[in-house]
Design an enzyme around this catalytic site. Structure first.
Site, PDB file in Angstrom:
ATOM      1  N   LYS A 244      16.602 -12.221  -2.356  1.00  8.52           N
ATOM      2  CA  LYS A 244      15.681 -13.298  -2.749  1.00  8.52           C
ATOM      3  C   LYS A 244      15.859 -14.447  -1.764  1.00  8.52           C
ATOM      4  CE  LYS A 244      14.645 -11.674  -7.031  1.00  8.52           C
ATOM      5  NZ  LYS A 244      13.308 -11.137  -7.291  1.00  8.52           N
TER       6      LYS A 244
ATOM      7  N   LYS B 279      11.318  -1.026 -16.848  1.00  5.31           N
ATOM      8  CA  LYS B 279      12.688  -1.277 -16.461  1.00  5.31           C
ATOM      9  C   LYS B 279      13.181  -2.557 -17.144  1.00  5.31           C
ATOM     10  CE  LYS B 279      13.681  -3.681 -12.835  1.00  5.31           C
ATOM     11  NZ  LYS B 279      13.481  -4.876 -11.978  1.00  5.31           N
TER      12      LYS B 279
ATOM     13  N   HIS C  78      13.812   0.707  -7.572  1.00  5.78           N
ATOM     14  CA  HIS C  78      12.761   0.729  -6.556  1.00  5.78           C
ATOM     15  C   HIS C  78      13.219   1.296  -5.213  1.00  5.78           C
ATOM     16  CE1 HIS C  78      10.975  -1.685  -9.550  1.00  5.78           C
ATOM     17  NE2 HIS C  78      11.370  -2.863  -9.142  1.00  5.78           N
TER      18      HIS C  78
ATOM     19  N   GLU D  82      12.291 -10.825  -0.152  1.00  6.81           N
ATOM     20  CA  GLU D  82      11.391 -11.674  -0.942  1.00  6.81           C
ATOM     21  C   GLU D  82      11.626 -13.116  -0.543  1.00  6.81           C
ATOM     22  OE1 GLU D  82      10.585 -10.443  -5.153  1.00  6.81           O
ATOM     23  OE2 GLU D  82      12.571  -9.574  -4.861  1.00  6.81           O
TER      24      GLU D  82
ATOM     25  N   ASP E 182       8.319   2.916 -12.682  1.00  5.92           N
ATOM     26  CA  ASP E 182       8.915   2.193 -11.566  1.00  5.92           C
ATOM     27  C   ASP E 182       7.734   1.796 -10.705  1.00  5.92           C
ATOM     28  OD1 ASP E 182       9.934   1.609  -8.928  1.00  5.92           O
ATOM     29  OD2 ASP E 182      11.851   2.384  -9.658  1.00  5.92           O
ATOM     30  N   HIS E 183       7.379   0.522 -10.719  1.00  3.16           N
ATOM     31  CA  HIS E 183       6.086   0.175 -10.123  1.00  3.16           C
ATOM     32  C   HIS E 183       6.037   0.429  -8.615  1.00  3.16           C
ATOM     33  CE1 HIS E 183       7.912  -3.738  -9.146  1.00  3.16           C
ATOM     34  NE2 HIS E 183       6.902  -3.938  -8.316  1.00  3.16           N
TER      35      HIS E 183
HETATM   36  C1  BG6 Z   1      10.800  -6.342 -10.048  1.00  4.04           C
HETATM   37  C2  BG6 Z   1      12.036  -7.176  -9.993  1.00  4.04           C
HETATM   38  O1  BG6 Z   1      11.063  -5.087 -10.606  1.00  4.04           O
HETATM   39  O2  BG6 Z   1      10.292  -6.154  -8.732  1.00  4.04           O
HETATM   40  C3  BG6 Z   1      11.744  -8.514  -9.349  1.00  4.04           C
HETATM   41  O3  BG6 Z   1      12.533  -7.380 -11.302  1.00  4.04           O
HETATM   42  C4  BG6 Z   1      11.129  -8.304  -7.996  1.00  4.04           C
HETATM   43  O4  BG6 Z   1      12.925  -9.304  -9.246  1.00  4.04           O
HETATM   44  C5  BG6 Z   1       9.947  -7.365  -8.086  1.00  4.04           C
HETATM   45  O5  BG6 Z   1      10.707  -9.569  -7.539  1.00  4.04           O
HETATM   46  C6  BG6 Z   1       9.441  -7.000  -6.705  1.00  4.04           C
HETATM   47  O6  BG6 Z   1       8.245  -6.309  -6.816  1.00  4.04           O
HETATM   48  P1  BG6 Z   1       7.137  -6.422  -5.695  1.00  4.04           P
HETATM   49  O7  BG6 Z   1       6.086  -5.459  -6.119  1.00  4.04           O
HETATM   50  O8  BG6 Z   1       6.681  -7.841  -5.670  1.00  4.04           O
HETATM   51  O9  BG6 Z   1       7.824  -6.039  -4.427  1.00  4.04           O
END
Ligand code: BG6
Length: 499
Positions: free
Chosen positions: A338, A146, A238, A214, A175-176
């Site tokens: 955030k 992404k 996500h 976050e 998309d992790h």
């Molecule tokens: C990323 C975003 O794709 O996902 C970041 O660009 C975000 O801004 C992150 O902090 C969150 O991923 P995870 O796995 O820490 O929830």
């Protein structure tokens, strides 16, 4: 599990952060578990001039100091290449041929694009021109990180460009969130238990809430983030993928296209928020400077790389509907930000109340709110809130938690998202990767919000002090109810649980 075919993983942008922080550690875990192909190599590619050894040394800080890590590093190679320069690709082709001959690996290649997005269409074109994109006898797969576009038009354009050089079947849009164990567990929870699915619809569910909070700010990513914002950074990809998983119909089989067809249908049914209603259904916020645990923290506008007058949202909360048989009339709420008080991602299914209240609670007659909380991270698990009799006289009801924590499964290795997704791609399984049509549908939903914000400066952006739960008015989105204010651990909640 069958081992993947022998292959080479080529990482473009190998000198960047993602490679050392996520990709190499994930590959190392696969190595430790003996899940990598019998013959395997990683070829790091980027502009920085490095030798194989220098590249290996750069990974040192992200690997343990063990003999196993030493053996793993022997699988790492490096080729300097200005990725936008055509001429270099012949050299890349030669290097791949040489590596293959030396290590006995056939020309099965995965290309991982971990570069600035401006190169997403350039690299595939250059690979194509030297005959590295298609092959009759070997596989060629392309993983694209992404952001996949910055709006609907650019996402469509990128899809068209990629499909010029690779087929959809060769494309793996990562998309992790889909790689997270607990996200996949949602499918198992829903479709392997007889008790949830009969209730999983508008007859029994009151509303669904998805929170991804976050506690960190934007770190050193001001330059990127200020052009992105929370809606593009988290919601378009996500969090809508989570909506897809929670709202989809049962697929016929667990197979890439069957599942992805169902996710697509959900996205197609999400009712877009008309531009003139954006201010009613979408709340945006930006963190301001404050003091957290006696430490002064910067406001967003004071972060490096951020415009002093920036109107980029670091928080967004929205309400929307899915217009289909299962979800008609049921509000979905998404919230992400955030610099909130804690880091937590969870989905809360709020069930409807019983039709007739028989019992009271100690404080009067407040009905039991049955909730199923699906905790994605941290303290992964599932919790059901149900009413139970308070011991003693009368029939007073109190809400209690039935909870399951992944950490209770002793010795189970919880693979990282990148571990799972890289292995899937090596196996040729695209189930947990986003398909082009679904990505476009997700943009179709997000686009009117972006357009309204761009066209109408009157739509407020609310400041919220860093370390708080975002703008108060986000509470007004959920009429007659409130967000769950979750803590780091699965079970506690409440307004003041953790700061
Ligand atoms: C990323 C975003 O794709 O996902 C970041 O660009 C975000 O801004 C992150 O902090 C969150 O991923 P995870 O796995 O820490 O929830």
């Amino acid at each position: 599990m069958n081992k993947p075919l022998n292959q080479v993983l080529i990482i473009f942008g190998a000198s960047g952060d993602l490679t050392k922080r996520k990709l190499i550690p994930a590959l190392y875990e696969l190595f430790i578990q003996n899940l990598l192909p019998d013959k395997f190599a990683v070829l790091g590619v980027s502009r920085t001039k490095l030798s194989d050894n220098e590249f290996r040394e750069r990974m040192d800080g992200f690997l343990p100091k063990t003999n196993q890590a030493k053996s793993f590093k022997e699988l790492l190679f490096y080729e300097p290449l200005g990725t936008s320069e055509k001429e270099g690709y012949q050299l890349l082709k030669q290097r791949l041929g040489k590596l293959g001959d030396e290590l006995g690996i056939p020309a099965n290649y995965i290309y991982y694009l971990s570069t600035p997005p401006s190169l997403y269409s350039v690299i595939p074109k250059n690979l194509h021109e030297v005959g590295l994109s298609k092959s009759e006898n070997h596989f060629r797969r392309l993983i694209v990180e992404k952001p996949f576009g910055t709006d609907l038009a650019s996402a469509k354009e990128l899809n068209v460009k990629l499909l010029h050089y690779f087929d959809e079947k060769q494309l793996y849009r990562i998309d992790h969130y889909l790689g997270k164990e607990t996200v996949q567990n949602m499918l198992v929870t829903r479709f392997s238990n007889g008790i949830f699915e009969p209730l999983w619809n508008q007859n029994f569910i009151h509303h669904i809430e998805i929170t991804s909070a976050e506690s960190l700010g934007i770190e050193n990513r001001g330059g990127y983030y200020d052009h992105s914002g929370a809606l593009r950074d988290m919601v378009q990809n996500h969090l809508l993928q989570l909506v897809g998983m929670v709202a989809m119909e049962p697929p016929g089989v667990i197979e890439a296209d069957a599942i992805r067809n169902e996710v697509l249908k959900v996205f197609q049914a999400i009712r877009p928020i008309p531009e003139n209603q954006v201010s009613r259904h979408v709340i945006r916020g930006q963190y301001t400077g404050s003091v957290i645990n006696n430490k002064k923290v910067n406001g967003y506008r004071d972060e490096v790389g951020v415009d002093n007058f920036s109107r980029t949202e670091t928080y967004v909360a929205l309400k929307f509907f899915i217009d289909n048989w299962r979800w008609a009339g049921i509000p979905f709420y998404i919230r992400t930000g955030k610099m909130l008080p804690t880091r937590v991602t969870e989905i809360v299914i709020h069930f409807k109340h019983v039709p007739h209240q028989l019992f009271g609670s100690k404080g009067g007659y407040s009905p039991v709110n049955n909730q199923l909380v699906i905790r994605i991270q941290p303290d992964e698990g599932i919790l059901l809130k149900i009413g139970m009799k308070t011991p003693g006289a009368g029939f007073n009801v109190q809400t209690t938690n039935m909870d399951f924590h992944y950490s209770d499964l002793s010795n189970e290795h919880l693979p990282s998202a990148y571990e799972r997704l890289l292995l899937d791609c090596m196996q040729g399984d695209a189930t947990l990767y986003a398909r082009g049509d679904a990505v476009e549908e997700a943009w179709r939903f997000v686009q009117p919000i972006l357009s309204a914000w761009q066209a109408n400066a009157e739509i407020p952006i609310y400041g919220y002090p860093a370390g708080t739960w975002g703008p108060d008015c986000a509470d007004d989105l959920i009429i007659g109810n409130t967000w769950r204010y979750p803590c780091k651990n699965l079970t506690n909640d409440g307004l003041y649980c953790e700061l």
